[in-house]
Enzyme design. Structure first.
Site, PDB file in Angstrom:
ATOM      1  N   HIS A  21      52.922  19.177  41.578  1.00 19.27           N
ATOM      2  CA  HIS A  21      52.746  17.817  42.112  1.00 19.27           C
ATOM      3  C   HIS A  21      52.075  17.878  43.488  1.00 19.27           C
ATOM      4  O   HIS A  21      51.161  17.109  43.784  1.00 19.27           O
ATOM      5  CB  HIS A  21      54.099  17.113  42.262  1.00 19.27           C
ATOM      6  N   LYS A  45      64.109   9.281  30.706  1.00 16.88           N
ATOM      7  CA  LYS A  45      64.225  10.747  30.667  1.00 16.88           C
ATOM      8  C   LYS A  45      65.587  11.309  31.098  1.00 16.88           C
ATOM      9  O   LYS A  45      65.764  12.518  31.081  1.00 16.88           O
ATOM     10  CB  LYS A  45      63.148  11.366  31.566  1.00 16.88           C
ATOM     11  N   ARG A  95      47.625  18.946  33.031  1.00 19.04           N
ATOM     12  CA  ARG A  95      47.837  20.392  33.001  1.00 19.04           C
ATOM     13  C   ARG A  95      47.177  20.962  31.756  1.00 19.04           C
ATOM     14  O   ARG A  95      46.026  21.304  31.741  1.00 19.04           O
ATOM     15  CB  ARG A  95      49.336  20.708  33.005  1.00 19.04           C
ATOM     16  N   SER A 133      58.505  20.056  35.813  1.00 20.82           N
ATOM     17  CA  SER A 133      59.854  19.909  36.369  1.00 20.82           C
ATOM     18  C   SER A 133      60.879  20.412  35.357  1.00 20.82           C
ATOM     19  O   SER A 133      61.886  21.029  35.747  1.00 20.82           O
ATOM     20  CB  SER A 133      60.130  18.440  36.703  1.00 20.82           C
TER      21      SER A 133
HETATM   22  P1  ADP Z   1      56.195  11.645  34.204  1.00 21.96           P
HETATM   23  O1  ADP Z   1      57.583  11.498  33.700  1.00 21.96           O
HETATM   24  O2  ADP Z   1      55.546  10.361  34.578  1.00 21.96           O
HETATM   25  O3  ADP Z   1      55.291  12.521  33.373  1.00 21.96           O
HETATM   26  P2  ADP Z   1      56.317  13.815  36.113  1.00 21.96           P
HETATM   27  O4  ADP Z   1      57.049  13.843  37.403  1.00 21.96           O
HETATM   28  O5  ADP Z   1      56.732  14.796  35.077  1.00 21.96           O
HETATM   29  O6  ADP Z   1      56.425  12.335  35.615  1.00 21.96           O
HETATM   30  O7  ADP Z   1      54.772  13.987  36.393  1.00 21.96           O
HETATM   31  C1  ADP Z   1      54.051  13.064  37.170  1.00 21.96           C
HETATM   32  C2  ADP Z   1      52.575  13.374  37.024  1.00 21.96           C
HETATM   33  O8  ADP Z   1      52.316  14.647  37.592  1.00 21.96           O
HETATM   34  C3  ADP Z   1      52.085  13.445  35.581  1.00 21.96           C
HETATM   35  O9  ADP Z   1      50.755  12.960  35.541  1.00 21.96           O
HETATM   36  C4  ADP Z   1      52.115  14.910  35.279  1.00 21.96           C
HETATM   37  O10 ADP Z   1      51.166  15.255  34.276  1.00 21.96           O
HETATM   38  C5  ADP Z   1      51.711  15.477  36.636  1.00 21.96           C
HETATM   39  N1  ADP Z   1      52.177  16.849  36.822  1.00 21.96           N
HETATM   40  C6  ADP Z   1      53.413  17.340  36.706  1.00 21.96           C
HETATM   41  N2  ADP Z   1      53.447  18.672  36.932  1.00 21.96           N
HETATM   42  C7  ADP Z   1      52.173  19.032  37.208  1.00 21.96           C
HETATM   43  C8  ADP Z   1      51.516  20.261  37.483  1.00 21.96           C
HETATM   44  N3  ADP Z   1      52.169  21.422  37.493  1.00 21.96           N
HETATM   45  N4  ADP Z   1      50.200  20.238  37.703  1.00 21.96           N
HETATM   46  C9  ADP Z   1      49.512  19.073  37.640  1.00 21.96           C
HETATM   47  N5  ADP Z   1      50.048  17.894  37.360  1.00 21.96           N
HETATM   48  C10 ADP Z   1      51.357  17.856  37.139  1.00 21.96           C
END
Ligand code: ADP
Length: 168
Positions: A21, A45, A95, A133
């Site tokens: 992030h 979630k 990703r 995460s």
């Molecule tokens: P959501 O539940 O909306 O997917 P996340 O917190 O899992 O929320 O992710 C928020 C955003 O950040 C999403 O667009 C996700 O694809 C992106 N994201 C999460 N981890 C990474 C990473 N390692 N690299 C790039 N983008 C990421």
């Protein structure tokens, strides 16, 4: 370009924030003047961390980037929140290929809901391309070293969560 066009909203669950992030936010700052990290309160979630904990961890993890990055929470429709912030851009991270279908669907749905708003996608540094995460929580729960992948405060917070659970 208007002021509003340079502000981008980065929505997500952030349960918890990871270096993936952070990488996306840092890249966005090279293009946008301001990034608002928006933590979704409405979530199917079942997050491990409460909304307040996720917000605090995100604030701490992003503090080094200064006042151009703010962390807030939102509920309801994302496009309504984006408009309330006088922004016109949504930021999401991409990703692996498996992210694509869901992100594509969401971006087009958000465009249907408001054609004034565009979604921008950024790919992280390759080291973080497989980082999520969920995998961080899993590795930490099993006692693995997650320090290369999360801010220090997140590592501590996860350790606390799982040691409490273990003791219960
Ligand atoms: P959501 O539940 O909306 O997917 P996340 O917190 O899992 O929320 O992710 C928020 C955003 O950040 C999403 O667009 C996700 O694809 C992106 N994201 C999460 N981890 C990474 C990473 N390692 N690299 C790039 N983008 C990421």
């Amino acid at each position: 370009m208007s002021e509003a066009a340079r502000r981008v909203i980065y929505p997500g669950t952030f349960d918890p924030i990871t270096n993936g992030h952070l990488d996306v936010v840092e890249r966005a700052l090279q293009v946008f003047d301001e990034v608002i990290v928006a933590i979704a309160a409405d979530n199917t979630k079942h997050p491990l961390f409460s909304l307040e904990e996720r917000q605090e961890l995100a604030r701490q993890g992003l503090a080094h980037l200064g006042p151009k990055v703010t962390v807030t929470v939102f509920s309801g429709l994302l496009v309504d929140f984006v408009q309330s912030q006088k922004a016109r851009a949504i930021l999401r991270g991409l990703r692996v290929v498996s992210d694509f279908e869901y992100e594509f669907q969401m971006a087009l749905m958000n465009r249907k809901l408001s054609d004034q708003i565009e979604t921008f996608f950024l790919m992280p540094r390759d080291t973080y391309a497989y980082l999520s995460s969920s995998i961080i929580k899993e590795v930490s729960r099993l006692g693995g070293d997650i320090s290369p992948f999360v801010p220090a405060q997140v590592e501590t917070a996860l350790r606390k969560k799982f040691s409490n659970k273990g003791a219960a």
